[in-house]
Design an enzyme around this catalytic site. Sequence first.
Site, PDB file in Angstrom:
ATOM      1  N   GLU A 183       0.846  -1.206   0.000  1.00 15.42           N
ATOM      2  CA  GLU A 183       0.000   0.000   0.000  1.00 15.42           C
ATOM      3  C   GLU A 183       0.880   1.255   0.000  1.00 15.42           C
ATOM      4  O   GLU A 183       2.002   1.248   0.506  1.00 15.42           O
ATOM      5  CB  GLU A 183      -0.903   0.001   1.245  1.00 15.42           C
ATOM      6  N   ARG A 238      -9.854   9.202 -21.544  1.00 19.00           N
ATOM      7  CA  ARG A 238     -10.344   8.739 -22.857  1.00 19.00           C
ATOM      8  C   ARG A 238     -11.625   7.919 -22.734  1.00 19.00           C
ATOM      9  O   ARG A 238     -12.332   7.747 -23.714  1.00 19.00           O
ATOM     10  CB  ARG A 238      -9.247   7.935 -23.583  1.00 19.00           C
ATOM     11  N   GLN A 239     -11.903   7.390 -21.547  1.00 22.01           N
ATOM     12  CA  GLN A 239     -13.191   6.685 -21.348  1.00 22.01           C
ATOM     13  C   GLN A 239     -14.169   7.745 -20.832  1.00 22.01           C
ATOM     14  O   GLN A 239     -14.582   7.747 -19.667  1.00 22.01           O
ATOM     15  CB  GLN A 239     -13.012   5.525 -20.350  1.00 22.01           C
ATOM     16  N   HIS A 248      -8.284  15.193 -22.769  1.00 19.92           N
ATOM     17  CA  HIS A 248      -8.673  14.550 -24.027  1.00 19.92           C
ATOM     18  C   HIS A 248     -10.040  15.012 -24.510  1.00 19.92           C
ATOM     19  O   HIS A 248     -10.226  15.271 -25.699  1.00 19.92           O
ATOM     20  CB  HIS A 248      -8.642  13.031 -23.861  1.00 19.92           C
ATOM     21  N   ASP A 258      -5.784  12.324 -36.899  1.00 20.51           N
ATOM     22  CA  ASP A 258      -7.220  12.052 -37.032  1.00 20.51           C
ATOM     23  C   ASP A 258      -7.998  13.355 -36.877  1.00 20.51           C
ATOM     24  O   ASP A 258      -7.433  14.388 -36.508  1.00 20.51           O
ATOM     25  CB  ASP A 258      -7.696  10.995 -36.020  1.00 20.51           C
ATOM     26  N   LYS A 313      -8.269   8.292 -39.366  1.00 20.52           N
ATOM     27  CA  LYS A 313      -7.875   7.110 -38.586  1.00 20.52           C
ATOM     28  C   LYS A 313      -9.084   6.247 -38.242  1.00 20.52           C
ATOM     29  O   LYS A 313     -10.134   6.755 -37.906  1.00 20.52           O
ATOM     30  CB  LYS A 313      -7.211   7.576 -37.288  1.00 20.52           C
ATOM     31  N   ARG A 363      -9.746   3.089 -35.566  1.00 21.79           N
ATOM     32  CA  ARG A 363      -9.112   2.269 -34.529  1.00 21.79           C
ATOM     33  C   ARG A 363      -9.671   0.851 -34.590  1.00 21.79           C
ATOM     34  O   ARG A 363     -10.878   0.645 -34.532  1.00 21.79           O
ATOM     35  CB  ARG A 363      -9.345   2.887 -33.146  1.00 21.79           C
TER      36      ARG A 363
HETATM   37  C1  R5P Z   1      -7.086   9.478 -29.443  1.00 22.10           C
HETATM   38  O1  R5P Z   1      -8.127   9.983 -29.792  1.00 22.10           O
HETATM   39  C2  R5P Z   1      -5.888  10.276 -29.042  1.00 22.10           C
HETATM   40  O2  R5P Z   1      -5.954  11.597 -29.465  1.00 22.10           O
HETATM   41  C3  R5P Z   1      -4.619   9.655 -29.574  1.00 22.10           C
HETATM   42  O3  R5P Z   1      -4.647   9.689 -30.998  1.00 22.10           O
HETATM   43  C4  R5P Z   1      -4.500   8.238 -29.124  1.00 22.10           C
HETATM   44  O4  R5P Z   1      -4.748   8.155 -27.754  1.00 22.10           O
HETATM   45  C5  R5P Z   1      -3.145   7.674 -29.419  1.00 22.10           C
HETATM   46  O5  R5P Z   1      -3.114   6.356 -28.992  1.00 22.10           O
HETATM   47  P1  R5P Z   1      -2.034   5.346 -29.544  1.00 22.10           P
HETATM   48  O6  R5P Z   1      -0.692   6.004 -29.391  1.00 22.10           O
HETATM   49  O7  R5P Z   1      -2.179   4.144 -28.656  1.00 22.10           O
HETATM   50  O8  R5P Z   1      -2.374   5.049 -30.960  1.00 22.10           O
END
Ligand code: R5P
Length: 284
Positions: free
Chosen positions: A36, A89-90, A120, A159, A182, A184
């Site tokens: 911890e 990001r979530q 983000h 992107d 892009k 994913r």
């Molecule tokens: C996503 O929308 C972010 O702006 C980055 O493009 C993304 O997190 C990059 O992730 P990775 O380096 O794993 O492709």
Amino acid sequence: MKIVGGPASQLLASRTARALGTEPVLCEFNRFPDGELYLRIADEIKNESVTLIQSTPTDSDFVSLLQLIDACNEAKELNVVIPYMGYSRQDKRFKPGEPISARAAARCINADRVFTVNIHEKSVLGYFPCPAKNLDAAKLLGEYIAGFGLESPILVAPDEGAEGLVKKVSSGLGFDYDHLQKTRLSGDTVTIKTKNIDVTGRHVVLVDDMIATGGTMTESIKMLKDQGAVDVYLACVHPVLARNAVLRLFNAGVKDIIATDTLEKSESILSVAPLIADALKDLQ
Ligand code: R5P
């Protein structure tokens, strides 16, 4: 105002304190034998303004931030700076049953105000239980890139999501800019399609808010080099650079990686301390 740096942001906290003409408060970070986290602010915090600076790239860093906040329970006023916020990001439920992890994290921050840096998704700011402001490192990145003296560079977002950032980085500097497309496929696999950008014989700077696994940038670098770019630089705010990202990027032929110190890596050559210091001065 006392500046307290958490374990993930010791350098940035020290730089910010110095920019404000003070020294950071000393903290001890350790672990109990069972694993911890132990933390102690080596100064009494009572009836004064305190600013905590701690990025949360790992779960442990998040717990450290919660511990710091609790240790400042008797502060008169508490500002929390989260330069890089993990889980941001979530920011929505992508599949049924998922948590909105950014909301879960933000809800735990018990402070008078919060600052983030190029978070983000700005919608995450609304999840904090107190006023939250996002600071923007775009101008710092743009000025740094301008200092390279590259002949007629083109700034490219990998992107559409990063198009706003690349536009702000270019603002007032006369750079051309554009974005790629892009898709994913998984956590570390993406496909990148070109638009009609002619990069033949040009210096390209790919700009994004963060580089995580490097998948996005690796595909973008390869594609731009295949299309005749002279060299490809990467500029980002948050150098997460997980796993073997750096090797992947250099293997793909990147010329150099430029990042800020929201995360403290060897690529973090640009400090956001002046941004944070200015925001804190504005409170006084
Ligand atoms: C996503 O929308 C972010 O702006 C980055 O493009 C993304 O997190 C990059 O992730 P990775 O380096 O794993 O492709």
